[in-house]
Design an enzyme around this catalytic site. Structure first.
Site, PDB file in Angstrom:
ATOM      1  N   TYR A 135      -7.640 -14.197 -74.224  1.00  0.00           N
ATOM      2  CA  TYR A 135      -7.042 -13.056 -74.711  1.00  0.00           C
ATOM      3  C   TYR A 135      -7.040 -12.120 -73.215  1.00  0.00           C
ATOM      4  O   TYR A 135      -6.237 -11.373 -73.217  1.00  0.00           O
ATOM      5  CB  TYR A 135      -7.745 -12.741 -75.716  1.00  0.00           C
ATOM      6  CG  TYR A 135      -7.400 -11.162 -75.897  1.00  0.00           C
ATOM      7  CD1 TYR A 135      -5.998 -10.788 -76.274  1.00  0.00           C
ATOM      8  CD2 TYR A 135      -8.212 -10.036 -75.966  1.00  0.00           C
ATOM      9  CE1 TYR A 135      -5.590  -9.298 -76.627  1.00  0.00           C
ATOM     10  CE2 TYR A 135      -8.015  -8.613 -76.356  1.00  0.00           C
ATOM     11  CZ  TYR A 135      -6.839  -8.428 -76.687  1.00  0.00           C
ATOM     12  OH  TYR A 135      -6.534  -6.908 -76.791  1.00  0.00           O
ATOM     13  N   ARG A 142      -0.406  -8.988 -68.891  1.00  0.00           N
ATOM     14  CA  ARG A 142       0.456  -7.654 -69.263  1.00  0.00           C
ATOM     15  C   ARG A 142       0.254  -6.395 -68.585  1.00  0.00           C
ATOM     16  O   ARG A 142       1.158  -5.805 -68.167  1.00  0.00           O
ATOM     17  CB  ARG A 142      -0.356  -7.566 -70.610  1.00  0.00           C
ATOM     18  CG  ARG A 142       0.270  -6.261 -71.471  1.00  0.00           C
ATOM     19  CD  ARG A 142       0.104  -6.167 -72.997  1.00  0.00           C
ATOM     20  NE  ARG A 142      -1.304  -6.294 -73.366  1.00  0.00           N
ATOM     21  CZ  ARG A 142      -1.783  -6.166 -74.537  1.00  0.00           C
ATOM     22  NH1 ARG A 142      -0.923  -5.874 -75.541  1.00  0.00           N
ATOM     23  NH2 ARG A 142      -3.433  -6.047 -74.653  1.00  0.00           N
ATOM     24  N   ARG A 208      -2.822   3.201 -80.730  1.00  0.00           N
ATOM     25  CA  ARG A 208      -3.172   2.910 -82.114  1.00  0.00           C
ATOM     26  C   ARG A 208      -1.818   2.948 -83.007  1.00  0.00           C
ATOM     27  O   ARG A 208      -1.747   2.310 -84.077  1.00  0.00           O
ATOM     28  CB  ARG A 208      -4.183   3.753 -82.587  1.00  0.00           C
ATOM     29  CG  ARG A 208      -5.408   3.618 -81.864  1.00  0.00           C
ATOM     30  CD  ARG A 208      -5.905   2.246 -81.634  1.00  0.00           C
ATOM     31  NE  ARG A 208      -7.383   2.203 -80.790  1.00  0.00           N
ATOM     32  CZ  ARG A 208      -7.931   0.898 -80.662  1.00  0.00           C
ATOM     33  NH1 ARG A 208      -7.385  -0.086 -81.090  1.00  0.00           N
ATOM     34  NH2 ARG A 208      -9.054   0.937 -79.963  1.00  0.00           N
ATOM     35  N   GLU A 314      -7.347  -8.536 -88.963  1.00  0.00           N
ATOM     36  CA  GLU A 314      -6.543  -7.449 -88.456  1.00  0.00           C
ATOM     37  C   GLU A 314      -5.501  -6.858 -89.226  1.00  0.00           C
ATOM     38  O   GLU A 314      -4.743  -7.957 -89.974  1.00  0.00           O
ATOM     39  CB  GLU A 314      -6.152  -7.927 -86.929  1.00  0.00           C
ATOM     40  CG  GLU A 314      -5.435  -6.750 -86.133  1.00  0.00           C
ATOM     41  CD  GLU A 314      -4.932  -7.240 -84.761  1.00  0.00           C
ATOM     42  OE1 GLU A 314      -5.985  -7.630 -83.901  1.00  0.00           O
ATOM     43  OE2 GLU A 314      -3.871  -7.114 -84.326  1.00  0.00           O
TER      44      GLU A 314
HETATM   45  C1  3EB Z   1      -8.652  -3.741 -80.918  1.00  0.00           C
HETATM   46  O1  3EB Z   1      -8.393  -2.947 -81.747  1.00  0.00           O
HETATM   47  C2  3EB Z   1      -8.356  -5.164 -81.721  1.00  0.00           C
HETATM   48  O2  3EB Z   1      -4.084  -6.401 -77.260  1.00  0.00           O
HETATM   49  O3  3EB Z   1      -2.028  -5.650 -78.106  1.00  0.00           O
HETATM   50  C3  3EB Z   1      -5.054  -4.798 -81.878  1.00  0.00           C
HETATM   51  C4  3EB Z   1      -3.806  -4.315 -81.455  1.00  0.00           C
HETATM   52  C5  3EB Z   1      -6.005  -5.597 -80.846  1.00  0.00           C
HETATM   53  C6  3EB Z   1      -3.115  -4.839 -80.067  1.00  0.00           C
HETATM   54  C7  3EB Z   1      -3.397  -5.837 -78.416  1.00  0.00           C
HETATM   55  C8  3EB Z   1      -5.291  -5.937 -79.595  1.00  0.00           C
HETATM   56  C9  3EB Z   1      -3.958  -5.742 -79.211  1.00  0.00           C
HETATM   57  O4  3EB Z   1      -8.872  -3.887 -79.814  1.00  0.00           O
HETATM   58  C10 3EB Z   1      -7.401  -6.083 -81.036  1.00  0.00           C
END
Ligand code: 3EB
Length: 327
Positions: A135, A142, A208, A314
């Site tokens: 990741y 990215r 978010r 999630e």
């Molecule tokens: C977080 O809040 C949990 O890497 O695009 C959530 C939404 C999460 C998107 C991303 C990762 C991503 O970090 C993981």
């Protein structure tokens, strides 16, 4: 935006106003795959595939750019890309950078510059690769692509999710449009774009939530949301508590969205959810907890790996004109 989303269980045949779709199923998919991205993930709540279908009014044209298949309407474009890592010597960072660069190039050329939402499905997301977690490799590739295209990696990133599949290519879908969106953060959480170094050399690039406003109706994309407060994972080894914390985070995001529109359009009962759960044995207790919080939820449950090893689930959500139909 003249776009809305529909969730369908079972089989689905595209018709004229489909902008694109994502199909979640563990089995082979026997349909024309030029309009949909197939994500190899098992559903926990029902045996049939789960479809997320994006529709748009007006004329739709379809095209291909590099490895991307896309369809565009008047004000929105849905595309997806499935990249086998072996083309990049199994270097996920390079695969991610290539995918994102192609996407940004396409959107520049097609003049749909505003990205609303990315869906990222990364095989073996928690495994190690090139000296870090895969990741984290993905996050480097990215972010490099965002920066190479002069896109904001700090304050104004699109909504997203990043989940782990067992195998298959790197799969990324996206929706972009002609009008800017509002990007929303969560006051309970540090912006993911500013996570400290302990989570990897580069931060994830997402907000978010993103809110697309238009006279035809608004769409709110709530990013994948986990049991993270500040930047830390809470409730290790307790999926039910992680579910509760994730919903507290979604509620906080909805309050921010309501503040932005100066109204009360959004609450937990007005969304459609997708819940990704790491361990199948957590499905029933998590579902019971979520239903206790949000009432009878419109939700699909999938078995998936989550981007931090200590996260057990999630939850992502979307609002907008929608219905669930069963084929
Ligand atoms: C977080 O809040 C949990 O890497 O695009 C959530 C939404 C999460 C998107 C991303 C990762 C991503 O970090 C993981």
């Amino acid at each position: 935006m003249r776009v809305h989303v529909e969730h369908v269980d079972g089989s689905f045949e595209p018709d004229g106003d489909v902008l694109g779709a994502i199909c979640f199923s563990s089995g082979l998919l026997m349909v024309d795959q030029t309009f949909c991205m197939h994500v190899p993930m098992a559903r926990m709540d029902r045996p049939e595939p789960a479809w997320e279908v994006w529709r748009s009014g007006g004329e739709i044209t379809q095209g291909q750019y590099g490895d991307i298949l896309y369809r565009k309407g008047e004000d929105a474009l849905f595309g997806f890309i499935a990249l086998p890592e072996r083309r990049f010597a199994c270097n996920l960072q390079q695969a991610a950078e290539s995918a994102y660069r192609q996407i940004f190039e396409l959107l520049d050329r097609q003049k749909f510059p505003h990205l609303y939402r990315f869906w990222n499905y990364i095989p073996r997301i928690n495994e190690a690769g090139f000296g870090m977690e895969r990741y984290q490799q993905f996050n480097i590739g990215r972010q490099d692509a965002f920066m190479a295209h002069g896109r904001d990696v700090l304050g104004n990133a699109p909504a997203a999710c990043a989940l782990g599949s067992r195998e298959g290519p790197l799969c990324i879908a996206f929706i972009a449009g002609t009008a800017p969106s509002f990007n929303i953060e969560n006051p309970r959480q540090i912006s993911a774009c500013r996570y400290p170094r302990q989570y990897g050399p580069r931060s994830p690039t997402f907000s978010r939530a993103s809110l697309v406003r238009s006279a035809q109706g608004d769409v709110l994309f709530v990013s994948g949301t986990a049991s993270i407060v500040g930047h830390e994972t809470l409730h290790r080894n307790d999926a039910v508590m992680q579910a509760r914390e994730s919903m507290a985070n979604i509620r906080a995001v909805l309050e921010e969205a309501n503040r932005k529109i100066q109204g009360h359009a959004y609450d937990l009962s007005s969304l459609t959810y997708r819940v990704y759960i790491r361990n199948p044995s957590d499905y029933l207790p998590v579902k019971r907890e979520l239903t206790g919080i949000a009432g009878q939820m419109d939700a699909v449950y999938l078995e998936a790996d989550i981007c931090r090893a200590d996260l057990l689930l999630e939850i992502e959500a979307v609002s907008g004109l929608m219905s669930r139909s069963c084929a």
